[in-house]
Structure formats: structure tokens, C-alpha cells
Design a protein around this motif. Structure first.
Motif, PDB file in Angstrom:
ATOM      1  N   SER A  36       0.818  -1.217   0.000  1.00  0.00           N
ATOM      2  CA  SER A  36       0.000   0.000   0.000  1.00  0.00           C
ATOM      3  C   SER A  36       0.850   1.265   0.000  1.00  0.00           C
ATOM      4  N   ARG A  37       2.071   1.185   0.473  1.00  0.00           N
ATOM      5  CA  ARG A  37       2.965   2.355   0.525  1.00  0.00           C
ATOM      6  C   ARG A  37       3.826   2.498  -0.730  1.00  0.00           C
ATOM      7  N   HIS A  38       3.775   1.522  -1.631  1.00  0.00           N
ATOM      8  CA  HIS A  38       4.591   1.570  -2.842  1.00  0.00           C
ATOM      9  C   HIS A  38       4.119   2.711  -3.732  1.00  0.00           C
ATOM     10  N   GLU A  39       5.054   3.385  -4.392  1.00  0.00           N
ATOM     11  CA  GLU A  39       4.720   4.552  -5.217  1.00  0.00           C
ATOM     12  C   GLU A  39       3.799   4.231  -6.392  1.00  0.00           C
ATOM     13  N   ASN A  40       3.756   2.986  -6.849  1.00  0.00           N
ATOM     14  CA  ASN A  40       2.886   2.608  -7.970  1.00  0.00           C
ATOM     15  C   ASN A  40       1.449   2.314  -7.536  1.00  0.00           C
ATOM     16  N   VAL A  41       1.208   2.240  -6.234  1.00  0.00           N
ATOM     17  CA  VAL A  41      -0.105   1.852  -5.721  1.00  0.00           C
ATOM     18  C   VAL A  41      -0.825   3.078  -5.166  1.00  0.00           C
ATOM     19  N   SER A  42      -2.051   3.298  -5.653  1.00  0.00           N
ATOM     20  CA  SER A  42      -2.824   4.444  -5.161  1.00  0.00           C
ATOM     21  C   SER A  42      -3.773   4.056  -4.034  1.00  0.00           C
ATOM     22  N   ALA A  43      -4.209   2.792  -3.963  1.00  0.00           N
ATOM     23  CA  ALA A  43      -5.107   2.341  -2.898  1.00  0.00           C
ATOM     24  C   ALA A  43      -5.099   0.823  -2.811  1.00  0.00           C
ATOM     25  N   VAL A  44      -5.327   0.317  -1.608  1.00  0.00           N
ATOM     26  CA  VAL A  44      -5.488  -1.117  -1.367  1.00  0.00           C
ATOM     27  C   VAL A  44      -6.778  -1.261  -0.572  1.00  0.00           C
ATOM     28  N   ARG A  45      -7.669  -2.096  -1.058  1.00  0.00           N
ATOM     29  CA  ARG A  45      -8.955  -2.296  -0.385  1.00  0.00           C
ATOM     30  C   ARG A  45      -9.183  -3.785  -0.166  1.00  0.00           C
ATOM     31  N   PRO A  46      -9.905  -4.132   0.903  1.00  0.00           N
ATOM     32  CA  PRO A  46     -10.212  -5.548   1.126  1.00  0.00           C
ATOM     33  C   PRO A  46     -11.264  -6.034   0.129  1.00  0.00           C
ATOM     34  N   PRO A  47     -11.349  -7.340  -0.073  1.00  0.00           N
ATOM     35  CA  PRO A  47     -12.400  -7.879  -0.949  1.00  0.00           C
ATOM     36  C   PRO A  47     -13.767  -7.670  -0.309  1.00  0.00           C
ATOM     37  N   LYS A  48     -14.803  -7.803  -1.116  1.00  0.00           N
ATOM     38  CA  LYS A  48     -16.162  -7.657  -0.580  1.00  0.00           C
ATOM     39  C   LYS A  48     -16.483  -8.755   0.421  1.00  0.00           C
TER      40      LYS A  48
END
Length: 53
Positions: A36-48
């Protein structure tokens, strides 16, 4: 992911679907913070719904 970025290396991401900047995949819980902190990642969300491992 951020615009024009590729999936970060060094994380064991199992990609299920990819559409444009959105990637649906699975990664070990202990890798979520780093991913989630990587520069290529804008967001990390859990599955539904929780998924068994």
C-alpha cells in the motif's frame, strides 16, 4: 495503481483481474502495508467477502 504504473515487484500478488488501473488480486496479509505504501499503488482495499487461503 497510479496512472501508467506497473504492478510492483517483490510482492507475491496473485492477480485475478486487471482493467485499466484497477487490479484485483490476493497478497499475504503481512505484505499489505508495504504494498500500500509503494509509489505505484494508489489504494489497497479488502475484498467484498473474506476469502479462505
Amino acid at each position: 495503481m497510479t496512472s501508467g504504473a506497473s504492478l510492483p515487484e517483490g510482492y507475491d500478488v496473485r492477480v485475478e483481474l486487471r482493467q485499466g488501473q484497477l487490479v484485483q488480486g490476493y497478497v499475504a496479509v503481512d505484505q499489505l502495508v508495504g504494498l500500500s505504501r509503494h509509489e505505484n499503488v494508489s489504494a489497497v482495499r479488502p475484498p467484498k467477502e473474506p476469502q479462505p487461503t
